[in-house]
Structure formats: C-alpha cells, structure tokens
Design a protein around this motif. Sequence first.
Motif, mmCIF file in Angstrom:
data_model
loop_
_atom_site.group_PDB
_atom_site.id
_atom_site.type_symbol
_atom_site.label_atom_id
_atom_site.label_comp_id
_atom_site.label_asym_id
_atom_site.label_seq_id
_atom_site.Cartn_x
_atom_site.Cartn_y
_atom_site.Cartn_z
ATOM 1 N N ALA A 91 -0.725 7.152 0.662
ATOM 2 C CA ALA A 91 -2.041 7.754 0.401
ATOM 3 C C ALA A 91 -3.175 6.730 0.476
ATOM 4 O O ALA A 91 -4.321 7.104 0.740
ATOM 5 C CB ALA A 91 -2.042 8.433 -0.974
ATOM 6 N N GLU A 92 -2.886 5.452 0.266
ATOM 7 C CA GLU A 92 -3.912 4.412 0.273
ATOM 8 C C GLU A 92 -4.235 3.885 1.670
ATOM 9 O O GLU A 92 -5.257 3.229 1.865
ATOM 10 C CB GLU A 92 -3.474 3.228 -0.588
ATOM 11 C CG GLU A 92 -3.358 3.533 -2.064
ATOM 12 C CD GLU A 92 -2.717 2.413 -2.848
ATOM 13 O OE1 GLU A 92 -3.082 2.256 -4.017
ATOM 14 O OE2 GLU A 92 -1.842 1.698 -2.300
ATOM 15 N N GLN A 135 -4.009 -4.465 5.677
ATOM 16 C CA GLN A 135 -3.115 -3.520 4.998
ATOM 17 C C GLN A 135 -1.672 -3.898 5.328
ATOM 18 O O GLN A 135 -1.356 -4.215 6.475
ATOM 19 C CB GLN A 135 -3.379 -2.094 5.483
ATOM 20 C CG GLN A 135 -4.798 -1.622 5.282
ATOM 21 C CD GLN A 135 -4.981 -0.225 5.838
ATOM 22 O OE1 GLN A 135 -5.101 0.719 5.090
ATOM 23 N NE2 GLN A 135 -4.999 -0.096 7.158
ATOM 24 N N ASN A 143 7.577 0.451 0.228
ATOM 25 C CA ASN A 143 6.584 1.504 0.457
ATOM 26 C C ASN A 143 7.081 2.561 1.429
ATOM 27 O O ASN A 143 6.709 3.732 1.312
ATOM 28 C CB ASN A 143 5.281 0.908 0.999
ATOM 29 C CG ASN A 143 4.732 -0.185 0.121
ATOM 30 O OD1 ASN A 143 4.761 -1.350 0.504
ATOM 31 N ND2 ASN A 143 4.267 0.155 -1.072
ATOM 32 N N TYR A 184 0.844 -1.194 0.000
ATOM 33 C CA TYR A 184 0.000 0.000 0.000
ATOM 34 C C TYR A 184 0.882 1.247 0.000
ATOM 35 O O TYR A 184 1.880 1.307 0.723
ATOM 36 C CB TYR A 184 -0.882 0.038 1.250
ATOM 37 C CG TYR A 184 -2.022 -0.946 1.244
ATOM 38 C CD1 TYR A 184 -3.329 -0.514 1.118
ATOM 39 C CD2 TYR A 184 -1.800 -2.322 1.375
ATOM 40 C CE1 TYR A 184 -4.394 -1.409 1.127
ATOM 41 C CE2 TYR A 184 -2.843 -3.219 1.384
ATOM 42 C CZ TYR A 184 -4.135 -2.767 1.260
ATOM 43 O OH TYR A 184 -5.170 -3.661 1.270
ATOM 44 N N THR A 185 0.483 2.246 -0.758
ATOM 45 C CA THR A 185 1.186 3.527 -0.702
ATOM 46 C C THR A 185 0.686 4.294 0.513
ATOM 47 O O THR A 185 -0.361 3.967 1.094
ATOM 48 C CB THR A 185 0.937 4.371 -1.965
ATOM 49 O OG1 THR A 185 -0.451 4.739 -1.997
ATOM 50 C CG2 THR A 185 1.329 3.613 -3.227
ATOM 51 N N ASP A 198 -5.244 3.474 5.637
ATOM 52 C CA ASP A 198 -6.143 3.986 6.670
ATOM 53 C C ASP A 198 -5.488 3.654 8.007
ATOM 54 O O ASP A 198 -5.522 2.511 8.464
ATOM 55 C CB ASP A 198 -7.512 3.312 6.547
ATOM 56 C CG ASP A 198 -8.486 3.740 7.639
ATOM 57 O OD1 ASP A 198 -8.085 4.468 8.575
ATOM 58 O OD2 ASP A 198 -9.656 3.329 7.556
#
Length: 191
Positions: free
Chosen positions: A25-26, A60, A105, A22-23, A28
């Motif tokens: 920005a992605e 995530q 990441n 996950y980046t 939560d």
Amino acid sequence: FHQLPQTEVVSLDIKNHFFAGYTHAELDWSKPVHGIFTDFKGDGMQLGKLIQRLVQAQEQYVFVGNPPPFNGGWHFSAVNDFEHPWEQKRLDASWQNIRIWHRVNYVPTVAEDGAPALTPAEAFDPNQKDKGALKLHEGFRLTTLYFVGGLMPHTLNATVMADNAPGNLVVARHWELGVNFATMGHGLDVL
C-alpha cells in the motif's frame, strides 16, 4: 566447549537495526522499486550498507522471501562474517557488530494460471499460495534485484530459489523483463 583449548570466547556489543521495507500500500509503482532477496543470516554489513544507500537516495525497496512464522515475521542477518573475517575487517568499520532485522514484504508465488507473481506479505496465505498473487509484467515488476549472500547463503537457495520454486520463476521473469541484477557477499555462485 568452553573448556577446550580450541575454543575462543569473543564478547561483542551487538546493535540491532530494524528495516521494514515498504508495504504494498505504501509503494508508488510509477517510481523505481528495488527488491532485496535475502534470508536468515545474510551478511549484515553488506545488507546494512545497501539499505543505508537506498534510504539516503530516497529509493523504495522491498524484501522478497519466505515470511518466517516466528519473530513476528522478522528475519535477522549474521553479525560480522566469520567465514571471511579478513575481508570484512577491510570494509567500513562502522558496520561491524550490527545485526540487521528485516521483514518480508513480498513472497514469490505463482498466479492461478502458473504465471510468476509476487504476493504482498499481508495477503499471503501459505495454504492458498495463489491468493492475492500479482502477476509480473512491465507495469508491475521490480527495478533491481539485489541478492545478498553471507554466512549461510544456501538458505536463500534452499528456501526461495530451489529448483522450479516460485522464487526461481520470479527471478527468471524479471530477467525476461530486462531488470538489473546485483549480487553481494559470497556463496551466491550456486544461484
């Protein structure tokens, strides 16, 4: 080497699986975010099975390490673990002959004041390592740190964890924050 009697030629049909994680920005951050510390030639079977479980559980995850300046920033795993083939043969045969590619990441760094931090790979500048660094704290930390060993586990130690390198400081700060740790594969005793 092909002419020597000690040389064994083995043909393999290799499959490549790509996992970007996950980046920043992605993500939560109100939900668990798992960090996978691995480097070149981590054990592809262990790494693949871990990622498969995280994906199936809809968790995530991010890859933490040094982004290589080649291969488009992708690291690759070892295919099968030839240092311990008898152990690997007993494991899930469906993960034989698979190379795992993953993209970093987050890069372990330190903030301007020297505090342990993670920098999103897209913001990382090797010439200004504190730029974009996000200090670790209770609201910004990884839930679980997975360390994946394998064919060349010492690359993880040499490139991310050596001495008082930022990776070492990031792990120590996570320890202080009380997160979970898991090691997989061999060769991680040197951590």
